[in-house]
Design a protein around this motif. Structure first.
Motif, mmCIF file in Angstrom:
data_model
loop_
_atom_site.group_PDB
_atom_site.id
_atom_site.type_symbol
_atom_site.label_atom_id
_atom_site.label_comp_id
_atom_site.label_asym_id
_atom_site.label_seq_id
_atom_site.Cartn_x
_atom_site.Cartn_y
_atom_site.Cartn_z
ATOM 1 N N LEU A 1 0.838 -1.206 0.000
ATOM 2 C CA LEU A 1 0.000 0.000 0.000
ATOM 3 C C LEU A 1 0.865 1.246 0.000
ATOM 4 C CD1 LEU A 1 -2.948 1.055 0.231
ATOM 5 C CD2 LEU A 1 -2.632 1.073 2.684
ATOM 6 N N GLU A 2 1.897 1.274 0.839
ATOM 7 C CA GLU A 2 2.791 2.432 0.878
ATOM 8 C C GLU A 2 3.528 2.590 -0.449
ATOM 9 O OE1 GLU A 2 5.254 1.576 4.187
ATOM 10 O OE2 GLU A 2 3.729 2.102 5.706
ATOM 11 N N ASP A 3 3.974 1.461 -1.030
ATOM 12 C CA ASP A 3 4.669 1.530 -2.323
ATOM 13 C C ASP A 3 3.746 2.064 -3.411
ATOM 14 O OD1 ASP A 3 6.872 0.516 -1.061
ATOM 15 O OD2 ASP A 3 6.561 -1.546 -1.740
ATOM 16 N N LEU A 4 2.481 1.565 -3.420
ATOM 17 C CA LEU A 4 1.534 2.030 -4.434
ATOM 18 C C LEU A 4 1.238 3.517 -4.263
ATOM 19 C CD1 LEU A 4 -0.974 -0.973 -4.517
ATOM 20 C CD2 LEU A 4 0.532 -0.247 -6.368
ATOM 21 N N GLU A 5 1.076 3.964 -3.025
ATOM 22 C CA GLU A 5 0.823 5.393 -2.791
ATOM 23 C C GLU A 5 2.019 6.220 -3.260
ATOM 24 O OE1 GLU A 5 0.052 5.524 1.349
ATOM 25 O OE2 GLU A 5 -2.102 5.111 1.149
ATOM 26 N N GLN A 6 3.237 5.728 -2.992
ATOM 27 C CA GLN A 6 4.428 6.458 -3.427
ATOM 28 C C GLN A 6 4.511 6.492 -4.946
ATOM 29 O OE1 GLN A 6 6.424 8.161 -1.532
ATOM 30 N NE2 GLN A 6 7.735 8.817 -3.203
ATOM 31 N N VAL A 7 4.216 5.327 -5.578
ATOM 32 C CA VAL A 7 4.248 5.276 -7.048
ATOM 33 C C VAL A 7 3.224 6.238 -7.637
ATOM 34 C CG1 VAL A 7 3.718 3.808 -9.023
ATOM 35 C CG2 VAL A 7 5.174 2.942 -7.206
ATOM 36 N N ALA A 8 2.004 6.230 -7.069
ATOM 37 C CA ALA A 8 0.951 7.128 -7.567
ATOM 38 C C ALA A 8 1.362 8.591 -7.416
ATOM 39 C CB ALA A 8 -0.363 6.864 -6.828
ATOM 40 N N LEU A 9 1.963 8.931 -6.276
ATOM 41 C CA LEU A 9 2.403 10.318 -6.061
ATOM 42 C C LEU A 9 3.499 10.699 -7.045
ATOM 43 C CD1 LEU A 9 2.482 10.493 -2.151
ATOM 44 C CD2 LEU A 9 0.870 11.612 -3.681
ATOM 45 N N GLU A 10 4.460 9.777 -7.273
ATOM 46 C CA GLU A 10 5.540 10.075 -8.210
ATOM 47 C C GLU A 10 4.998 10.256 -9.622
ATOM 48 O OE1 GLU A 10 8.268 6.901 -7.773
ATOM 49 O OE2 GLU A 10 9.066 7.585 -5.838
ATOM 50 N N ILE A 11 4.075 9.348 -10.024
ATOM 51 C CA ILE A 11 3.492 9.453 -11.372
ATOM 52 C C ILE A 11 2.731 10.760 -11.512
ATOM 53 C CG2 ILE A 11 1.802 8.455 -12.949
ATOM 54 C CD1 ILE A 11 2.565 5.706 -11.889
ATOM 55 N N LYS A 12 1.959 11.129 -10.478
ATOM 56 C CA LYS A 12 1.189 12.378 -10.546
ATOM 57 C C LYS A 12 2.107 13.591 -10.609
ATOM 58 C CE LYS A 12 -2.991 10.727 -8.216
ATOM 59 N NZ LYS A 12 -3.853 10.853 -7.002
ATOM 60 N N ALA A 13 3.192 13.580 -9.810
ATOM 61 C CA ALA A 13 4.114 14.718 -9.828
ATOM 62 C C ALA A 13 4.780 14.846 -11.193
ATOM 63 C CB ALA A 13 5.167 14.533 -8.729
ATOM 64 N N LYS A 14 5.254 13.719 -11.721
ATOM 65 C CA LYS A 14 5.898 13.742 -13.033
ATOM 66 C C LYS A 14 4.905 14.164 -14.113
ATOM 67 C CE LYS A 14 8.338 10.728 -16.305
ATOM 68 N NZ LYS A 14 8.797 9.336 -16.556
ATOM 69 N N SER A 15 3.683 13.596 -14.055
ATOM 70 C CA SER A 15 2.664 13.945 -15.052
ATOM 71 C C SER A 15 2.296 15.416 -14.967
ATOM 72 C CB SER A 15 1.425 13.064 -14.846
ATOM 73 O OG SER A 15 1.750 11.703 -14.988
ATOM 74 N N SER A 16 2.215 15.951 -13.738
ATOM 75 C CA SER A 16 1.882 17.374 -13.580
ATOM 76 C C SER A 16 2.936 18.258 -14.232
ATOM 77 C CB SER A 16 1.759 17.714 -12.093
ATOM 78 O OG SER A 16 0.711 16.988 -11.500
ATOM 79 N N ASP A 17 4.207 17.930 -14.012
ATOM 80 C CA ASP A 17 5.284 18.728 -14.615
ATOM 81 C C ASP A 17 5.223 18.648 -16.133
ATOM 82 O OD1 ASP A 17 6.094 19.369 -12.090
ATOM 83 O OD2 ASP A 17 7.664 17.838 -11.984
ATOM 84 N N MET A 18 5.065 17.425 -16.656
ATOM 85 C CA MET A 18 5.016 17.247 -18.105
ATOM 86 C C MET A 18 3.800 17.961 -18.691
ATOM 87 S SD MET A 18 6.096 13.194 -18.288
ATOM 88 C CE MET A 18 5.896 13.109 -20.057
ATOM 89 N N PHE A 19 2.651 17.838 -18.035
ATOM 90 C CA PHE A 19 1.446 18.484 -18.541
ATOM 91 C C PHE A 19 1.598 19.997 -18.537
ATOM 92 C CE2 PHE A 19 -2.708 20.406 -17.953
ATOM 93 C CZ PHE A 19 -3.457 19.793 -18.939
ATOM 94 N N LEU A 20 2.111 20.566 -17.456
ATOM 95 C CA LEU A 20 2.244 22.013 -17.353
ATOM 96 C C LEU A 20 3.227 22.545 -18.389
ATOM 97 C CD1 LEU A 20 1.142 24.335 -15.693
ATOM 98 C CD2 LEU A 20 3.072 24.089 -14.142
#
Length: 1007
Positions: A762-781
């Motif tokens: 669960l902690e790994d999945l939450e970390q992966v989701a946060l990393e993907i969202k952060a990376k996606s946010s930067d790329m999208f912006l």
């Protein structure tokens, strides 16, 4: 990446196997309405794993299979294969050429292939993620997609920016991670519940196990102490017996020697020898009998003692069995309570499950009711559209009547004018003269008014001034009279110059009135059509609301079904728990019956032992009585012997001494014999009691018997202490607790390890989701900012000025924010794009599309009649922009516009030589047409091609030179050219009808 070819078989109107080769640059796809042009686009979307049949203009997916014609039977399979060049490795495969194939059978079976390898649809979608290609990307642009890009919902425009930013794959991975996260949370919750249940059993059994382990340890200690005591007792008995056996041999030798001496003395006696001898034998017999009686008595006394000890042991064992019975009964009661609780919980779960099923049934009924309402609305909308078609037919007829009556008006008007000698110059001259006289009259009267007005205010100072004023007034009226006469003449001239027959046209029964009546009917017809369209929109809006409700119902239904599955699992777990508890109860009941059997057996033994003790006491009384009788007889014999011996003088004293010595030896012999017999009994009793108490042979520990060094007194102290410790534990001992605790401990440790692993996941999945969202946010912006800048520049070039802007609705939430589009064409205020005209919307969407291509160009793009709403100037700008991007991407354009066709390097003709069967004909444009295309493109001098540079890192394939010779793959060149010319000539006449048809199609797609 380059689109090489498309193979179609059995898809919609392509009944024959059709192969289409694509060239780089721009390819125009031409053909009359209904010939199957859009089926080529649908085939490309279908092979790229499009799963919604309505996006393919079909009710269900099986409708894409060729349904047959009057002369052709229906096919049972549809197959489309798309071949793509992958030399730049844009797709994550090692092959330089990739074939994507999809096959669908009428039975519903579907197959997907990548280079002949069967895959699933999700693998094909993932293959094209972040490339700009795919069913949800911007590689296929239709008029419906234009509406989607420019939708009133800003969040609907995100897909374009997400695909350009290359985060579609990351977004899919994030969605998978979030689904897995939710699933893991549910698993963690179930594990926590299970772990809590096991923890309660674990804690209880741990205490019981420790108590039972201590109990067993003390019992083992007691066993070992008692074993040592019994072994020491046995050792003492065996050693004493051994000493007595040695002593009895010596005593027997002495007795035999004395007997021999007595016999010698008695032999010397003459008279009384035989008699004394007989008496002596009787004495010996009595002595032997007394010895036997004494041994028998001692044996009985020892046996009585052993039976009394055994009776106490049996009583102690019965007490232990009663305690064990109480413990078993307590465990059975506890298990029955747990079964009752579990059955109560099971009943509640079953009731909750029934309620859940009722809710599921209720929501399913709601979904069916909403679906029925949607169907009813669709039927009503279809009826309204049928009414609209009838009204449009009536309007067409009225338009024909209006055209005819308009032509009659023009014809009659020309004839009347010729008959009346009407001259527009004479009429204009008379009108000008009339206007001149009226102007002069107005100026003259205003001047006279001012003069007489001033005079009336100041008054006449003398008679002369009054006379002068009257003369001037007379002259003014004369002049006015003359002007009026001239006005009458001018008016007569103007009337004579005007056509007199106009009143006939304007009369109530005239032709103009008839035209107005037709105009009124047409207006009423249009108003009624608009009302029906509004009704259709209201029905569609109602369907949208119902669809949203259906989606909400389906979401709730899905959650209820998940709850149903979870509750079913809990029911199964509870039933298994009840079964396990009932199995434990059965086992405890078996243990209880076994314990009762043991109690019954021990009670029988107790009664038998009491009976044996009573029998022994009776036998002892009998033995004592027989001993007394034999003693009396022996004394009587001794008295007789004394009488005989008194008669003998000499050797009688010696004989007496020897007899006394013999008696003494005999008593010693008897004592040793009795002792040996008693020791044998003791040894046998020790072995038997140990075997009965512990069900083991005492002689198994014979070797240990000679190694014991602890004195018996010390062992007895330790035994008393151990029994006191055992008594302190109490009587409520679960003897099976260690085994049960071991089993529960294994389950608890496994479940705890599973909980920790799940928590870590669960902690790994939450970390992966946060990393993907952060990376996606930067790329999208980053991509958004680039597109925003490019969009403004592209908009200015396409509109030759103006201003356009992109805005984030919620900048704080980059991954969910909608995107507003504001556009300000030249001469207008900055406004939302929903307020623009159809052509302005299309040009704005094209500007956004090309702005996206400057950031991440799609390798190829299909444009399906997106230029239909554009005028000639905008088409020129569109073609110029499209040509400037031809070296970046490959374009296939479906169009009816001549200028767009002239911008293409290759033409694909779609015909229906056979009714209902589409056929493809491909041509290369020659030099003359290429020159015309260049002239068309150069009409827009404001667009500079060098301004459309892609972002750094994008590889631009070179556009090949146009060929001079026509390449014909099917059919004849001349017939195709004539056909395409005829189609282009009719395209402008049918643009309005096409627009209406496409608007209806867009409404159908939205529905």
């Amino acid at each position: 990446m380059f689109l090489k070819s498309l193979d179609i078989f059995g898809f919609k109107s392509f009944a024959d196997r059709t192969h289409i080769d694509f060239s780089s640059g721009i390819t125009a796809l031409l053909g009359p309405n209904g010939c199957g042009k859009s089926n080529v686009v649908d085939a490309m979307k279908w092979v790229l794993a499009e799963s919604k049949s309505k996006n393919l203009r079909a009710d269900k997916m099986e409708d894409v299979i060729f349904a047959g014609t009057a002369n052709r039977p229906a096919l049972n399979v549809a197959e489309v294969a798309l071949t793509i060049s992958n030399e730049n490795s844009l797709l994550p495969l090692e092959d330089t050429e990739i074939e994507i194939k999809r096959r669908l059978y009428r039975s519903g079976e579907a197959q997907y292939f990548i280079n002949g390898r069967q895959v699933g649809p999700s693998e094909i979608r993932k293959l094209f993620m972040d490339t700009g290609v795919g069913k949800a990307a911007y590689s296929v642009m239709e008029q419906g997609k234009i509406d989607q890009i420019l939708s009133s919902k800003p969040e609907d425009r995100r897909y374009l920016f997400e695909e350009a930013a290359g985060i579609s794959r990351s977004k899919a991975e994030c969605a998978d991670a979030e689904r897995e996260l939710e699933k893991t949370k549910q698993n963690l919750q179930q594990i926590e519940i299970s772990l809590a249940e096991i923890k309660r059993s674990y804690d209880t059994l741990k205490i019981q196990s420790e108590k039972t382990t201590k109990f067993r340890k003390i019992k083992e200690e007691i066993f070992n102490i008692q074993l040592d005591i019994q072994l020491l007792k046995l050792k003492n008995f065996i050693e004493t017996k051994s000493r007595n056996e040695t002593s009895i041999v010596e005593v027997e030798e002495k007795r035999n020697k004395v007997r021999k001496e007595i016999e010698d003395i008695q032999n010397s006696l003459t008279e009384n020898t035989d008699f004394v001898k007989d008496l002596q034998e009787q004495v010996y017999a009595c002595q032997n009998e007394l010895t036997k009686i004494m041994g028998e008595k001692n044996g009985k006394l020892e046996l009585q003692k052993q039976q009394s000890t055994r009776l106490a042991e049996i009583k102690d064992k019965i007490n232990q069995l009663e305690i064990k019975k109480t413990n078993i009964q307590n465990r059975i009661d506890n298990l029955n309570e747990e079964v009752g609780d579990a059955q109560s919980n099971l009943h509640e779960k079953k009731k909750y499950l029934e309620d859940t099923k009722k809710n599921i049934e209720s929501f399913q009924q709601n979904i069916e009711a909403a679906g029925s309402q949607i169907t009813e609305n669709d039927e009503r909308a279809a009826e309204k559209r049928k009414q609209i078609e009838d009204l449009e037919s009536q309007r067409v007829q009225l338009q024909k009547e209006l055209t005819a009556i308009t032509e009659d008006i023009v014809t009659k008007l020309d004839a009347k004018l010729r008959d009346a000698g009407y001259s527009e110059g004479a009429m204009n001259q008379a009108k000008a003269k009339l206007e001149e006289i009226v102007g002069r009259l107005r100026i003259f009267t205003e001047g006279r008014k001012n003069v007489f007005g001033d005079a009336s205010k100041t008054g006449c100072r003398s008679a002369e001034e009054g006379t002068k004023l009257l003369n001037e007034a007379t002259a003014a009226f004369e002049e006015t009279h003359n002007m009026i006469l001239s006005l009458e003449e001018s008016l007569k001239s103007y009337i004579d110059a005007s056509p007199a027959f106009i009143s006939e046209f304007l009369a109530p029964e005239g032709i103009i009135t008839k035209k107005r009546e037709i105009d009124s009917k047409i207006s009423d017809n249009i108003k009624l059509v608009n009302d029906l369209n509004q009704m259709i929109k209201d029905l569609n809006a109602s369907n949208v609301t119902l669809s949203m409700k259906i989606n909400e119902y389906k979401d709730t239904l899905s959650k209820l079904k998940q709850n149903e599955v979870a509750i079913a699992e809990q029911l199964k777990s509870n039933e298994e728990k009840i079964t396990m508890l009932q199995r434990s109860i059965s086992q405890e009941e078996v243990n209880l019956r076994t314990n009762d059997d043991e109690v019954y057996a021990e009670q029988r033994r107790y009664e038998d032992t009491e009976e044996q003790i009573a029998n022994i006491q009776e036998e002892l009384a009998e033995i004592e009585q027989r001993g007394a009788q034999i003693g009396d007889k022996q004394r009587e014999l001794y008295s007789k012997i004394d009488e005989c011996n008194n008669k003998v003088s000499g050797k009688q004293n010696d004989l007496q001494k020897k007899q006394e010595q013999q008696d003494k030896i005999q008593r010693e012999f008897e004592r040793l014999s009795i002792s040996i017999g008693s020791l044998d009994t003791e040894i046998r009793n020790v072995k038997q009691n140990f075997s009965e108490q512990y069900s083991r042979d005492l002689m198994e520990y014979e070797e240990h018997m000679y190694t014991i060094t602890t004195p018996p007194e010390k062992l007895k102290e330790e035994l008393a202490k151990a029994k006191a410790n055992l008594e302190s534990l109490g009587h409520n001992i679960n003897l099976m607790a260690p085994e049960e605790f071991t089993e529960v401990k294994d389950r608890y440790e496994r479940q705890e390890a599973n909980y920790k692993d799940t928590l870590k996941s669960l902690e790994d999945l939450e970390q992966v989701a946060l990393e993907i969202k952060a990376k996606s946010s930067d790329m999208f912006l980053d991509t958004y900012n680039k597109i925003k800048k490019n969009f403004h520049n592209m908009f200015r070039r396409l509109f030759n000025g103006g201003h356009a802007e992109l805005r984030l609705e919620d900048p704080a939430n980059i991954l969910t924010t909608g995107i507003d589009i504001l556009a300000q064409p030249p001469g207008k205020k900055l406004e939302n794009i929903a307020l623009l005209s159809g052509g302005e919307k299309t040009m704005t969407a094209i500007a956004l599309l090309f702005a996206t291509y400057q950031v991440r160009p799609s390798p190829f793009c299909l444009l399906d009649e997106i230029d239909a709403a554009l005028d000639d100037k905008n088409v020129s700008s569109f073609v110029t922009a499209l040509t400037s991007f031809a070296n970046i991407s490959q374009y296939i354009v479906i169009t009816h516009n001549k200028k767009t066709v002239m911008g293409a390097g290759t033409m694909l003709g779609v015909t229906m030589e056979e009714s209902g069967i589409s056929k493809i004909i491909a041509l290369r444009l020659d030099d003359d047409i290429e020159k015309i295309r260049a002239e068309v493109i150069n009409e827009n001098d404001d667009f500079v091609e060098e301004d459309v540079e892609p972002e750094q890192g994008v590889v631009l394939p070179q556009r090949p030179e146009p060929r001079k010779k026509a390449e014909q793959t099917q059919g004849d060149e001349q017939s195709v050219t004539e056909q395409n010319t005829d189609e282009n000539n009719t395209s402008s006449d049918t643009n309005a009808e096409n627009n209406e048809a496409q608007n209806e199609q867009t409404e159908g797609n939205d529905k």
